[in-house]
Design a protein around this motif. Structure first.
Motif, PDB file in Angstrom:
ATOM      1  N   PHE A  98       0.714  -1.327   0.138  1.00  0.00           N
ATOM      2  CA  PHE A  98      -0.097   0.034  -0.561  1.00  0.00           C
ATOM      3  C   PHE A  98       0.911   1.156  -0.245  1.00  0.00           C
ATOM      4  O   PHE A  98       2.009   1.399   0.770  1.00  0.00           O
ATOM      5  N   PHE A  99       0.539   2.023  -0.481  1.00  0.00           N
ATOM      6  CA  PHE A  99       1.262   3.595  -0.853  1.00  0.00           C
ATOM      7  C   PHE A  99       0.673   4.548   0.310  1.00  0.00           C
ATOM      8  O   PHE A  99      -0.566   5.034  -0.292  1.00  0.00           O
ATOM      9  N   PHE A 100       0.791   5.413   0.464  1.00  0.00           N
ATOM     10  CA  PHE A 100       0.736   6.109   1.556  1.00  0.00           C
ATOM     11  C   PHE A 100       1.438   7.614   0.693  1.00  0.00           C
ATOM     12  O   PHE A 100       2.599   7.955   1.886  1.00  0.00           O
ATOM     13  N   PRO A 101       0.489   8.324   0.189  1.00  0.00           N
ATOM     14  CA  PRO A 101       1.571   9.849   0.081  1.00  0.00           C
ATOM     15  C   PRO A 101       1.081  10.778   1.333  1.00  0.00           C
ATOM     16  O   PRO A 101       2.620  11.178   1.689  1.00  0.00           O
ATOM     17  N   TYR A 102       0.570  10.055   2.352  1.00  0.00           N
ATOM     18  CA  TYR A 102       0.900  11.126   3.469  1.00  0.00           C
ATOM     19  C   TYR A 102       0.597  10.335   4.970  1.00  0.00           C
ATOM     20  O   TYR A 102      -0.899   9.522   4.832  1.00  0.00           O
ATOM     21  N   PHE A 103       0.876   9.628   5.738  1.00  0.00           N
ATOM     22  CA  PHE A 103       0.625   9.558   6.750  1.00  0.00           C
ATOM     23  C   PHE A 103       1.077   9.780   8.082  1.00  0.00           C
ATOM     24  O   PHE A 103       2.227  10.708   8.445  1.00  0.00           O
ATOM     25  N   SER A 104       0.181   9.800   9.241  1.00  0.00           N
ATOM     26  CA  SER A 104       0.747   9.725  10.478  1.00  0.00           C
ATOM     27  C   SER A 104      -0.463   9.011  12.098  1.00  0.00           C
ATOM     28  O   SER A 104      -0.862   8.558  11.417  1.00  0.00           O
ATOM     29  N   HIS A 105       0.707   9.301  12.985  1.00  0.00           N
ATOM     30  CA  HIS A 105      -0.091   8.351  14.115  1.00  0.00           C
ATOM     31  C   HIS A 105       0.740   9.184  15.051  1.00  0.00           C
ATOM     32  O   HIS A 105       2.511   9.749  15.542  1.00  0.00           O
ATOM     33  N   PRO A 106       0.672   9.453  16.485  1.00  0.00           N
ATOM     34  CA  PRO A 106       1.093  10.335  17.151  1.00  0.00           C
ATOM     35  C   PRO A 106       1.808   9.450  17.903  1.00  0.00           C
ATOM     36  O   PRO A 106       2.327   8.277  17.745  1.00  0.00           O
ATOM     37  N   ASP A 107       2.686  10.140  18.734  1.00  0.00           N
ATOM     38  CA  ASP A 107       4.333   9.430  19.469  1.00  0.00           C
ATOM     39  C   ASP A 107       4.367   8.698  19.904  1.00  0.00           C
ATOM     40  O   ASP A 107       2.500   8.917  20.909  1.00  0.00           O
ATOM     41  N   PRO A 108       5.240   7.938  20.483  1.00  0.00           N
ATOM     42  CA  PRO A 108       4.804   7.014  21.977  1.00  0.00           C
ATOM     43  C   PRO A 108       4.318   7.345  23.530  1.00  0.00           C
ATOM     44  O   PRO A 108       3.857   7.404  24.905  1.00  0.00           O
ATOM     45  N   THR A 109       4.700   8.781  23.572  1.00  0.00           N
ATOM     46  CA  THR A 109       4.449   9.888  24.903  1.00  0.00           C
ATOM     47  C   THR A 109       3.221   9.786  24.562  1.00  0.00           C
ATOM     48  O   THR A 109       2.100  10.329  25.293  1.00  0.00           O
ATOM     49  N   VAL A 110       2.600   9.941  23.779  1.00  0.00           N
ATOM     50  CA  VAL A 110       0.428  10.448  23.810  1.00  0.00           C
ATOM     51  C   VAL A 110      -0.088   9.537  24.219  1.00  0.00           C
ATOM     52  O   VAL A 110      -0.104   8.260  23.693  1.00  0.00           O
ATOM     53  N   LYS A 111      -0.613   9.030  24.702  1.00  0.00           N
ATOM     54  CA  LYS A 111      -1.947   7.770  25.381  1.00  0.00           C
ATOM     55  C   LYS A 111      -3.179   8.546  24.798  1.00  0.00           C
ATOM     56  O   LYS A 111      -4.227   7.268  24.561  1.00  0.00           O
TER      57      LYS A 111
END
Length: 806
Positions: free
Chosen positions: A279-292
């Motif tokens: 799969f190709f994502f032009p943009y993808f994001s997720h919280p870093d591990p400090t975020v609950k």
């Protein structure tokens, strides 16, 4: 001649008095100083050399100053103080050059800069003109917040700008994450970094799973307190232990860690699964591990069924605030039908709220459900809970199966598809010995076609309990309990009940012969009022019951060997209730070894078991060296002085002797166990109840069978169920479960689940086949598919959990 001798004496006198001697700009303070070569060479032992115009002090075991080349050599326990630049150096040998204004150490060297940075290296050059510290040896630098900088193959430390350059750099932060760079420049003051061939090795449990081996690498990087940017990056949390490749990885043109918003961002990325692009994502994001908690999409679920067709759930988690969040869980069917579901959660100072709602458009019909749950504290000693459930179609929840194979929404994951429950309850602790609780409840049966008979109302339902302190001479405890309710059901049936119990329980005590005995005295006041009830007498009824209960047992122990211990416990219970009560012979009470010695084995809090009875039983257990139960059986029987036709006939408590009930278990090892509960006719002519369950584990195969049959006085039923799970190649498992009614030859369901699970990847395929007895529901075959990339779909949370942890 006299002048020369006098000068020599004065010089010797000065040396003996440990006075200072000046050699150009260097002053020596030592008890042992030697001057040679007409003053060009000065030697000292255990002394201090001071250079006031440079604000330098040097200590050491031995020192040699060569005036002709302006060089000071100090050997042994060298301590160099640059007070002007706030630099301190320790080594075994140091050479200070006045002309170049440098100090060169030999061997292991410790440097402290501005009381902020500690440097551990060897063969170090410190240039006071350029304010650079450099070495070609491996070096460690510790900053003031416990970050560790490892510089392989040397370093250059510009102390003015607080910048370190190195060919190869390994940084271990204060959370034990490791960062590898080539040709890097690190500003340890602003924590800004630029380098090539970056490799970040996070601690294994950085993303919540200690089995992970998370890795981030790239061609080049720029990092500061606000952002880290890595070009041509590869990221994965998967370990590669005993694997050819990682389960998944993201290959991105650019990776950005937004430290302000605590976000990992990926641009122009390919998701590779087992080294194959999927799969190709032009943009993808997720919280870093400090975020609950962070807004974003959760795990999508694909499903397919004969009746409803194909569908996909795409849940979205919305973090509204620290105390509020919401989950949207739309389900889209291939034929255009849909379900819009959402769950809202909020935490208040002393309470929590969850509300769940769905809207369904199905072949022109509109269905909805609305659930709400709230609980909290009215004050320090008073708790409350509220629940309300409503649907517009009785079969809506069962047909669409809101539980599925995920638990995205907390309320619908635990609903009962056949009964809706709404209530409001208050639980108050008046003092340490007094508790009171009350509630109003409404039950709605979704399987009843008559709208008038599907509702049951209980208002109120209450329970009051008071423990009364007694003098120790009584050797027991006394309590008072009052409980009651009003109930209306099946349209025109009304029942009201009030119970008052006075109960004394003695402490257990041993006789000289080792018999353990305790007794119980109870006085029960029972009041009812009913209309059209088959349970209670019509209109008012008032009863008083008294009962005496005496329990005795003789615990015996025998050590057969060092590894085996046998336990035998004969026991007996005498029960006497002199008063008469209502006829409860039709109650479906079943006697088992689990309840045969219970004070309330008839299962009626509003009644007492009439007459005199003697209950006898025996327990046997065999335990191994680790006190684990290996073998055991229990038998019990109730004996009465006469028949009593008002007692439950299904439990044989209306006869002079009850069924013989018992239990047998055998667990020789961790791979096999069998458990058998039974109820045999008192004359051993036949069995009324048999329940056999067994678990067999062979290597990675575990299977459980359960067989239950009821016969004769207890009914006519027979069923068998099985749960089997096979785990192969460590990460693959296959699970199967089913239940079948053997009398009606009716299979309730089949469930077959394949699961692939590693430390970072979960893929689940579940096949379900359901059969319904309800005529409004038809058999259905369905298929669920779920894939989860960890940690992307594990960053979930609820406002409830967050507030409780504060």
């Amino acid at each position: 001649m006299k002048i020369k001798i006098t000068g020599l004496i004065i010089l010797i006198f000065i040396f003996c008095l440990n006075l200072e001697i000046k050699a150009d700009t260097i002053f020596f303070d030592s008890k042992n100083i030697q001057i040679e070569e007409e003053g060009n060479m000065i030697y000292s032992l255990k002394g201090i050399a001071k250079i006031p115009n440079q604000q330098i002090t040097v200590e050491g075991d031995k020192s040699k100053y060569n005036k002709s080349i302006s060089e000071l050599v100090v050997i042994g326990n060298v301590k160099f103080f640059d007070n002007f630049n706030d630099v301190y150096i320790e080594s075994e040998k140091a050479i200070y050059n006045e002309i170049d204004n440098t100090i060169l150490t030999n061997g292991k060297t410790f440097v402290k800069v501005k009381n902020k940075y500690e440097v551990f290296s060897k063969d170090v050059l410190y240039d006071r003109n350029s304010m650079e510290i450099l070495s070609q040896s491996d070096t460690k630098v510790y900053d003031d917040i416990n970050n560790i900088y490892n510089f392989v193959d040397g370093f250059i430390f510009d102390t003015n700008r607080e910048v370190i350059s190195s060919k190869r750099t390994n940084i271990i932060d204060n959370k034990n994450n490791s960062y590898l760079f080539e040709n890097a420049k690190v500003n340890i003051k602003t924590r800004t970094l630029a380098g090539k061939e970056v490799k970040v090795e996070f601690v294994d449990d950085f993303f919540g799973n200690e089995n992970n081996d998370p890795l981030l690498k790239g061609k080049s990087t720029i990092s500061n307190d606000e952002k880290t940017i890595i070009h041509k990056a590869v990221f994965s949390t998967c370990n590669i232990e005993n694997k050819k490749c990682r389960g998944w990885e993201l290959q991105s043109d650019q990776f950005i860690h937004d430290k302000i918003n605590r976000l990992f961002q990926y641009k122009n990325s390919w998701l590779k699964v087992f080294d194959q692009r999927v799969f190709f994502f032009p943009y993808f994001s997720h919280p870093d591990p400090t975020v609950k908690r962070k807004s974003g999409f959760l795990t999508p679920v694909y499903s397919s069924s004969d009746n409803l067709g194909r569908a996909i759930n795409v849940p979205y988690f919305l973090a509204i605030s620290d105390a509020k969040d919401m989950t949207f869980n739309p389900r889209i069917y291939s034929d255009g039908d849909f379900i819009l579901q959402s769950e809202y959660r909020e935490s208040f100072k002393n309470s929590n709220l969850i509300a769940d709602f769905s809207f369904n458009q199905d072949e022109g019909n509109t269905n909805t459900h609305f659930f709400i749950n709230a609980d909290g504290n009215l004050n320090e000693n008073t708790l409350y809970s509220l629940e309300f459930q409503n649907v517009t179609n009785d079969n809506y929840l069962a047909i669409h199966d809101f539980s599925g194979i995920t638990e995205t929404n907390a309320l619908t994951a635990r609903f009962n598809s056949s009964t809706l429950t709404s209530f409001f309850k208050i639980d108050k602790e008046i003092d340490s010995n007094t508790q009171f609780e009350t509630s109003v409840r409404m039950y709605e049966s979704l399987n009843v076609s008559n709208d008038h008979d599907k509702y049951q109302y209980i208002f109120p339902d209450f329970n009051f309990n008071k423990n009364i302190e007694l003098d120790e001479s009584y050797n027991g405890q006394f309590s008072f309990t009052s409980s009651g309710y009003q109930k209306n059901y099946d349209t025109n049936i009304y029942e009201a009940q009030l119970n008052n119990d006075f109960n004394f329980s003695s402490y257990s005590y041993f006789s000289d012969g080792g018999i353990l005995t305790k007794y119980n005295l109870k006085l029960k006041n029972f009041n009812t009022y009913s209309e059209n009830s088959s349970t209670f007498d019509e209109n008012s009824d008032h009863e008083i019951f008294t009962s005496l209960l005496i329990n005795s047992e003789l615990p015996l122990k025998k050590n057969v060997s060092n590894n085996i211990t046998n336990y035998l416990k004969p026991k007996i219970q005498f029960k006497f209730t002199p008063t008469n009560g209502n006829d409860i012979s039709s109650d479906s009470t079943r006697l088992s070894y689990g309840n045969i010695f219970s004070p309330n084995r008839i299962g009626r809090g509003d009644m007492a078991e009439e007459g005199r009875s003697l209950t006898v039983g025996i327990d046997y257990e065999k335990q191994n060296f680790f006190n684990e139960k290996v073998l055991g059986f229990s038998l019990g029987n109730v004996i009465k002085d006469k028949k009593n036709n008002s007692m439950p006939s299904s439990a044989k408590l209306d006869q002079t002797r009850s069924d013989i009930v018992g239990n047998f278990f055998y667990e020789p090892n961790e791979y096999f166990q069998i458990n058998y509960n039974f109820s045999y006719d008192r004359d051993l002519d036949f069995s009324n109840y048999d329940e056999i369950s067994t678990e067999i584990g062979v290597n990675n195969l575990v299977t459980n069978f359960s067989y239950v049959t009821e016969n004769h006085e207890l009914g006519n039923s027979e069923s068998i169920s099985n749960e089997t799970k096979l785990k192969f190649y460590n990460e693959h498992s296959l699970a199967f479960n089913t239940t079948k009614d053997l009398i009606a030859d009716f299979t309730q369901n089949y469930n077959l689940t394949y699961e692939y699970e590693t430390d970072c990847l979960l893929a689940t395929f579940q096949y379900q086949k359901k059969f319904f007895r309800n005529g409004n529901l038809v058999p259905d075959e369905s298929l669920y598919f779920l894939i989860r990339f960890i940690p992307f779909t594990e960053l979930r949370g609820s406002a409830n959990t967050l507030m409780r942890n504060k």
